[in-house]
Design an enzyme around this catalytic site. Structure first.
Site, PDB file in Angstrom:
ATOM      1  N   TYR A  50     -31.578-104.378  45.088  1.00 29.46           N
ATOM      2  CA  TYR A  50     -31.014-103.160  44.497  1.00 29.46           C
ATOM      3  C   TYR A  50     -30.299-103.491  43.185  1.00 29.46           C
ATOM      4  CZ  TYR A  50     -27.974 -99.099  43.967  1.00 29.46           C
ATOM      5  OH  TYR A  50     -27.312 -98.004  43.457  1.00 29.46           O
ATOM      6  N   GLU A 128     -10.128-111.601  44.730  1.00 33.89           N
ATOM      7  CA  GLU A 128     -10.134-111.241  46.156  1.00 33.89           C
ATOM      8  C   GLU A 128     -11.576-111.075  46.606  1.00 33.89           C
ATOM      9  OE1 GLU A 128      -8.779-106.903  46.375  1.00 33.89           O
ATOM     10  OE2 GLU A 128      -8.665-107.393  44.247  1.00 33.89           O
ATOM     11  N   LYS A 130     -14.959-109.407  47.900  1.00 35.52           N
ATOM     12  CA  LYS A 130     -15.538-108.065  47.803  1.00 35.52           C
ATOM     13  C   LYS A 130     -16.066-107.715  49.187  1.00 35.52           C
ATOM     14  CE  LYS A 130     -18.641-105.254  45.048  1.00 35.52           C
ATOM     15  NZ  LYS A 130     -19.425-104.635  46.121  1.00 35.52           N
ATOM     16  N   ASP A 132     -17.906-105.931  52.142  1.00 36.89           N
ATOM     17  CA  ASP A 132     -19.153-105.169  52.226  1.00 36.89           C
ATOM     18  C   ASP A 132     -19.017-104.061  53.263  1.00 36.89           C
ATOM     19  OD1 ASP A 132     -21.683-104.406  51.661  1.00 36.89           O
ATOM     20  OD2 ASP A 132     -22.669-106.093  52.649  1.00 36.89           O
ATOM     21  N   TYR A 240      -6.998-102.079  48.635  1.00 37.51           N
ATOM     22  CA  TYR A 240      -7.014-102.927  47.437  1.00 37.51           C
ATOM     23  C   TYR A 240      -6.839-102.159  46.136  1.00 37.51           C
ATOM     24  CZ  TYR A 240     -11.929-101.476  47.763  1.00 37.51           C
ATOM     25  OH  TYR A 240     -13.063-100.745  47.891  1.00 37.51           O
ATOM     26  N   LYS A 328     -21.001-111.410  42.277  1.00 34.92           N
ATOM     27  CA  LYS A 328     -21.770-111.289  43.522  1.00 34.92           C
ATOM     28  C   LYS A 328     -22.320-112.636  43.983  1.00 34.92           C
ATOM     29  CE  LYS A 328     -23.016-107.539  44.929  1.00 34.92           C
ATOM     30  NZ  LYS A 328     -23.581-106.268  44.495  1.00 34.92           N
ATOM     31  N   CYS A 433     -53.867-104.656  71.131  1.00 44.20           N
ATOM     32  CA  CYS A 433     -52.443-104.779  71.430  1.00 44.20           C
ATOM     33  C   CYS A 433     -52.198-106.065  72.228  1.00 44.20           C
ATOM     34  CB  CYS A 433     -51.997-103.559  72.228  1.00 44.20           C
ATOM     35  SG  CYS A 433     -50.330-103.712  72.871  1.00 44.20           S
ATOM     36  N   CYS A 436     -50.930-105.062  75.993  1.00 47.27           N
ATOM     37  CA  CYS A 436     -51.756-104.446  77.035  1.00 47.27           C
ATOM     38  C   CYS A 436     -53.260-104.599  76.795  1.00 47.27           C
ATOM     39  CB  CYS A 436     -51.404-102.966  77.182  1.00 47.27           C
ATOM     40  SG  CYS A 436     -51.990-101.972  75.818  1.00 47.27           S
ATOM     41  N   CYS A 451     -50.861 -99.477  68.819  1.00 43.88           N
ATOM     42  CA  CYS A 451     -51.568 -99.617  70.084  1.00 43.88           C
ATOM     43  C   CYS A 451     -51.958 -98.225  70.572  1.00 43.88           C
ATOM     44  CB  CYS A 451     -50.637-100.285  71.089  1.00 43.88           C
ATOM     45  SG  CYS A 451     -51.188-100.129  72.785  1.00 43.88           S
ATOM     46  N   CYS A 457     -49.484 -99.101  78.332  1.00 42.78           N
ATOM     47  CA  CYS A 457     -48.917-100.265  77.641  1.00 42.78           C
ATOM     48  C   CYS A 457     -47.451-100.444  78.042  1.00 42.78           C
ATOM     49  CB  CYS A 457     -49.023-100.067  76.134  1.00 42.78           C
ATOM     50  SG  CYS A 457     -48.308-101.436  75.223  1.00 42.78           S
TER      51      CYS A 457
END
Ligand code: IVH
Length: 709
Positions: A50, A128, A130, A132, A240, A328, A433, A436, A451, A457
């Protein structure tokens, strides 16, 4: 600026035209990711990815300032509030921070501050972690907490006052005397790793969705409509910063943080003053080292100029202050070997490939599995059909680079081609699958292979059984979700037919159902009676109950009405399995409202022998009521009809049923696609709409004359 590899044209090689197109693309893409992150708490890319998108947007805008768009991500923060909570306008906007990714970025930031303020040496900065989490603004008037609001788009957030009051770290009244009349405290709501793991365990046990990471779970927990749920989530808060203040109790950042702590808030214990760029970078490295042991997620450190008068002089550029920067951490990466590729089957039948890795430590966590998302991802094809990793596929034996970025499930981001062993062969994605053995199909335009063995299944059975007994399907009272899971776990009900043999088997069982915890004689008797009552079921309900993809109630009814009885239906489905050129397949897609996607889904289901066998076992137990067949030669077959106003010769429901029997589709609103509007006295806006779109309007009598009844 840290060097990052972009799969796009480098910004300095873009023509103006390309730059404009790229800015438009980025504005749209970043807005989508903002929505997923801020409103749905479900991001689909890592924070590092991002950041790279935003950085590219900023770089292009720096080269072509005349191309900056009104809707550019640089001109706003986050996404608008979701509308679930009352909106709160922030007295002082809640802004964001510019990012630094390298030591040089930090040195450049300090240089800019020095030059702007015309200083002779670097000033003092606070440093300090950061956090999240998600930012929150708390407004106190006369010392009392009056509002708690999320950031939202920075100007307007969501009112989560009732919820924030349940957090232990948030005082309802400020400590101390003579506090300013208006005090706004800002900080980060977060969840510790321990609380996150415990919460997800509880969620999984209660069959509720689990959260991807602590940040999402903090956001989801804070934005609950019921404050009692927020209270149960053990959220924490670090203060903060501040917003509106009717008086300033200190003149430095550090002084303010100290004052905030004395008012009863938690501040981050790692908060420190730095007197040089070297000290800032040393702080960054120290925190990076401690990161894994902190017990909560951080994604970098934040430096802020200590003197508030200097902060004021520097001011802001668009969304961030000039006096602060977030340094970062790089996304955590490691190199390891893919020992195997495993396929997991989800509750809806989706086949997800997982790389089984040579164990490796990434950011203090041992990683052994990484998601490979889907078939195309392994091949080196992205969701948009374009190459990823330069088109390199992933093979068993490959040395790969994995990344753990915020998300809990690590990803394989690249392949070290030089290390590919000669013996490595392209991975063959299974067409059946692994759980199954039923065949697995991938619909056109879909990345996921699924599947088809829904009924048998084991990976999907519980989900299918729940659907089977749900209200709009068999609607068996007393057989709720928990009971289905419990019966499944004990091997009592593995497939729909088992429900109808339960009573018979219970007679012979040594451990009776009535002896089970939570059940008793009466509830078992009621349950058996409820099951008996459903031994007779209309064809449309049966079709819907099978839980076939794309077959909701409407499609089930359309199909049931077309074939009429269960034998004709089964015969039709079997014959349609011969392929799209068969008469039977064409018959299916000729039913108004049934397209190829729906037809393929149902045909695939019936092609799977194991599904047929499970259905045959069910049919031995139940009686399927036929439905009145649609007259496909009726003049309204395939037409869309809207009834409006009051009808005099029949009720609205009768009219609807009759129209559907004749092959028409009854809609609730008028559009270009409507063929007829049947208007009785008192018809209002729908009549006007019909006239607007030029739709044929009929009286009730005209309609009856047309349909011949
Ligand atoms: S200061 C005017 N300090 O990071 C800027 N923000 O990327 C005020 N964050 O919106 C923010 N820890 O949600 C600041 N120690 C910290 C932080 C912090 C986390 C978040 C905050 C902010 C975002 C910017």
């Amino acid at each position: 600026m840290a060097k990052r590899a972009y799969p796009f044209t480098p910004t300095d090689q873009l023509t103006e035209e390309q730059a404009a197109a790229e800015l438009a693309r980025l504005a749209k893409l970043i807005a989508e990711h903002d929505k997923r992150y801020y409103q749905q708490d479900a991001p689909t890319i890592s924070d590092a990815e991002y950041d790279a998108l935003r950085q590219r947007n900023n770089d292009i805008e720096a080269r072509f300032p005349e191309l900056i768009r009104k809707d550019s991500p640089s001109q706003r923060v986050g996404a608008a509030p979701t509308g679930r909570f009352k909106k709160v306008r922030h007295a002082v906007p809640m802004l964001s921070l510019d990012n630094a990714f390298s030591d040089q970025d930090v040195a450049d930031f300090v240089d800019r501050v020095v030059r702007f303020l015309k200083l002779n040496e670097p000033p003092v900065f606070t440093a300090e972690p950061k956090i999240d989490g998600l930012s929150l603004s708390l407004r106190y008037e006369a010392g009392k907490l009056v509002t708690g609001a999320t950031r939202g788009d920075g100007a307007e957030g969501e009112d989560v006052t009732a919820n924030v009051k349940t957090l232990h770290d948030i005082p309802h009244a400020l400590k101390g005397r003579n506090v300013p009349d208006v005090v706004e405290i800002r900080g980060e709501v977060y969840m510790t790793h321990d609380d996150f793991i415990a919460l997800n365990k509880r969620q999984a046990e209660a069959d509720e969705p689990v959260y991807a990471n602590p940040r999402n779970s903090a956001a989801g927990s804070l934005r609950q409509k019921d404050p009692a749920i927020t209270a149960s989530r053990k959220l924490k808060f670090f203060a903060y910063a501040w917003g509106e203040m009717s008086a300033m109790p200190a003149d430095t950042q550090a002084g303010m943080v100290e004052w905030i702590e004395a008012r009863g808030f938690s501040i981050n214990p790692l908060f420190k003053l730095c007197h040089s760029v070297d000290a800032m970078l040393a702080f960054y490295r120290d925190i990076e080292q401690r990161r894994a042991a902190l017990g909560y997620d951080i994604d970098g450190v934040v430096y802020k100029l200590n003197r508030l008068d200097w902060q004021q002089r520097l001011g802001f550029v668009s969304r961030s202050p000039r006096w602060a920067i977030a340094h970062k951490f790089p996304a955590e990466k490691a190199t390891t070997v893919v020992n195997d590729i495993d396929i997991q089957v989800g509750r809806t039948g989706a086949l997800t490939p997982v790389a089984k890795l040579e164990p490796v430590t990434v950011g203090g966590v041992v990683v052994q599995n990484a998601t490979l998302h889907n078939e195309d991802y392994i091949k080196g094809i992205g969701n948009d059909g374009n190459p990823i990793r330069g088109g390199t596929d992933i093979r068993i034996g490959d040395t790969v680079i994995i990344q753990r970025a915020g998300d809990v499930i690590p990803q394989v981001v690249d392949v070290v081609l030089e290390k590919r062993p000669k013996s490595a062969r392209p991975y063959e994605f299974p067409k059946t699958c692994p759980v199954c053995g039923s065949h697995a199909v991938r619909e056109e335009g879909e990345a996921v292979r699924r599947c088809t063995g829904g009924l048998i299944c084991p990976a999907q059975q519980v989900e299918r059984l729940r659907h089977f007994v749900s209200r709009d399907a068999f609607d068996i009272e007393g057989l709720g979700e928990k009971q289905v899971q419990a019966f499944y776990n004990d091997g009592l009900v593995m497939e729909p037919a088992d429900i109808f043999t339960l009573a018979e088997r219970d007679k012979r069982a040594t451990k009776k159902l009535a002896d089970r915890e939570g059940l008793g004689e009466t509830s078992v008797r009621n349950l058996f009676a409820a099951i008996e009552e459903r031994r007779k079921i209309p064809l449309n309900k049966l079709i819907y109950a099978l839980g076939i993809r794309h077959i909701g109630e409407t499609n089930a009814r359309l199909i049931a009405r077309h074939y009429g009885d269960v034998d004709a239906f089964l015969e039709g489905m079997t014959a349609a399995g011969a392929g799209p050129d068969s008469e039977a397949y064409r018959e299916l897609t000729n039913i108004g409202g049934i397209g190829e996607v729906v037809a393929d889904a149902i045909v695939e289901f019936f092609k799977e022998k194991k599904n047929r066998e499970a259905l045959d076992r069910l049919l031995e137990q139940i009686e399927v009521e036929p439905m009145e067949k649609v007259k496909s030669d009726s003049p309204v077959a395939g037409k869309t009809v809207v009834f409006t106003g009051s009808l005099e010769k029949m009720t609205r429901n009768e009219a609807k049923a009759q129209a559907e029997r004749l092959g028409a589709k009854v809609a609730g609103s008028v559009s270009k696609k409507t063929d007829y509007v049947v208007a009785g006295p008192g018809a209002g806006s729908k009549l006007a709409e019909a006239q607007k779109h030029g739709v044929t309007v009929l009286s009730e009598d005209e309609w009856l004359a047309m349909v011949g009844g």
